[in-house]
Design a protein around this motif. Sequence first.
Motif, PDB file in Angstrom:
ATOM      1  N   UNK A 181       0.852  -1.181   0.000  1.00  0.00           N
ATOM      2  CA  UNK A 181       0.000   0.000   0.000  1.00  0.00           C
ATOM      3  C   UNK A 181       0.894   1.239   0.000  1.00  0.00           C
ATOM      4  N   UNK A 182       0.329   2.436  -0.195  1.00  0.00           N
ATOM      5  CA  UNK A 182       1.164   3.645  -0.242  1.00  0.00           C
ATOM      6  C   UNK A 182       1.929   3.886   1.057  1.00  0.00           C
ATOM      7  N   UNK A 183       3.096   4.488   0.927  1.00  0.00           N
ATOM      8  CA  UNK A 183       3.881   4.920   2.080  1.00  0.00           C
ATOM      9  C   UNK A 183       3.192   6.142   2.690  1.00  0.00           C
ATOM     10  N   UNK A 184       2.840   6.068   3.975  1.00  0.00           N
ATOM     11  CA  UNK A 184       2.166   7.167   4.658  1.00  0.00           C
ATOM     12  C   UNK A 184       2.929   7.546   5.921  1.00  0.00           C
ATOM     13  N   UNK A 185       2.705   8.773   6.354  1.00  0.00           N
ATOM     14  CA  UNK A 185       3.317   9.277   7.587  1.00  0.00           C
ATOM     15  C   UNK A 185       2.320   9.186   8.733  1.00  0.00           C
ATOM     16  N   UNK A 186       2.729   8.562   9.827  1.00  0.00           N
ATOM     17  CA  UNK A 186       1.933   8.563  11.063  1.00  0.00           C
ATOM     18  C   UNK A 186       2.025   9.927  11.732  1.00  0.00           C
ATOM     19  N   UNK A 187       0.992  10.277  12.468  1.00  0.00           N
ATOM     20  CA  UNK A 187       1.032  11.495  13.279  1.00  0.00           C
ATOM     21  C   UNK A 187       1.565  11.134  14.655  1.00  0.00           C
ATOM     22  N   UNK A 188       2.800  11.490  14.926  1.00  0.00           N
ATOM     23  CA  UNK A 188       3.407  11.248  16.231  1.00  0.00           C
ATOM     24  C   UNK A 188       3.845  12.551  16.897  1.00  0.00           C
ATOM     25  N   UNK A 189       4.518  13.407  16.138  1.00  0.00           N
ATOM     26  CA  UNK A 189       5.032  14.662  16.683  1.00  0.00           C
ATOM     27  C   UNK A 189       4.444  15.844  15.906  1.00  0.00           C
ATOM     28  N   UNK A 190       4.820  17.049  16.321  1.00  0.00           N
ATOM     29  CA  UNK A 190       4.266  18.246  15.688  1.00  0.00           C
ATOM     30  C   UNK A 190       4.572  18.288  14.188  1.00  0.00           C
ATOM     31  N   UNK A 191       5.814  17.985  13.814  1.00  0.00           N
ATOM     32  CA  UNK A 191       6.174  18.017  12.394  1.00  0.00           C
ATOM     33  C   UNK A 191       5.313  17.046  11.586  1.00  0.00           C
ATOM     34  N   UNK A 192       5.033  15.879  12.156  1.00  0.00           N
ATOM     35  CA  UNK A 192       4.153  14.922  11.487  1.00  0.00           C
ATOM     36  C   UNK A 192       2.763  15.520  11.293  1.00  0.00           C
ATOM     37  N   UNK A 193       2.233  16.144  12.348  1.00  0.00           N
ATOM     38  CA  UNK A 193       0.883  16.702  12.284  1.00  0.00           C
ATOM     39  C   UNK A 193       0.779  17.736  11.173  1.00  0.00           C
TER      40      UNK A 193
END
Length: 218
Positions: A181-193
């Motif tokens: 599936x596509x590579x996605x970013x988890x929301x963990x830190x502010x930069x992720x958000x």
Amino acid sequence: MNIRSTEAAWTTLLVIAKEPVPGRVKTRLTPPYTPREAATLAEAALTDTLHTMLRVPARRRILVLDGTPGPWLPTGFTVVPQASGGLDERIAAAFALCDDGPALLVGMDTPQLTPVSLTAVGCGEHDAWFGPAVDGGFWALGFADPARAVALVRGVPMSTDSTGAIQRRRLTEAGLSVADLPLLRDVDCEADAVSVAACCPPGSRFASALAGFAEPAR
């Protein structure tokens, strides 16, 4: 409304999540956000995810929840409590809830997820599905035969930068054909958000919640 697709529907869709309670969720967002703001973002991400899953063709949808359902829960989900133990044990136990047929599990940390990502991979054409995360983990995992999850998930070290590689290797070493599936970013830190909000689809609750916060104190 579900997407009309020529692809076969998933038999079971699973969302594994934690109740968005201040101080218990998204603690890596505090600071710069307050515990209440972090919980607001968690609730928005979870709500976006649940509504996305409602638009993916499936026979059954299950929310595997640590906590108690709230007004954020839409109709269309069976709610079951998470099992005890580490995340590997909880994921394996979630797949044990599935009916026979293709099953896919996602977390609550990728509100940028779209239904197309989960309907274009051909749920009847592979033995397993793997959604890699930018941080080295994974945001989605699926099995044509959910009963295989117990042996292939238990014992995988979770929350490390090699979790995803180890989990995917387990699948291929077992002889499974794996669809990525596509590579996605988890929301963990502010930069992720911030990064995730920028690529959320129109109408995203997560992006709206983040935009409504004042600039966090440094």
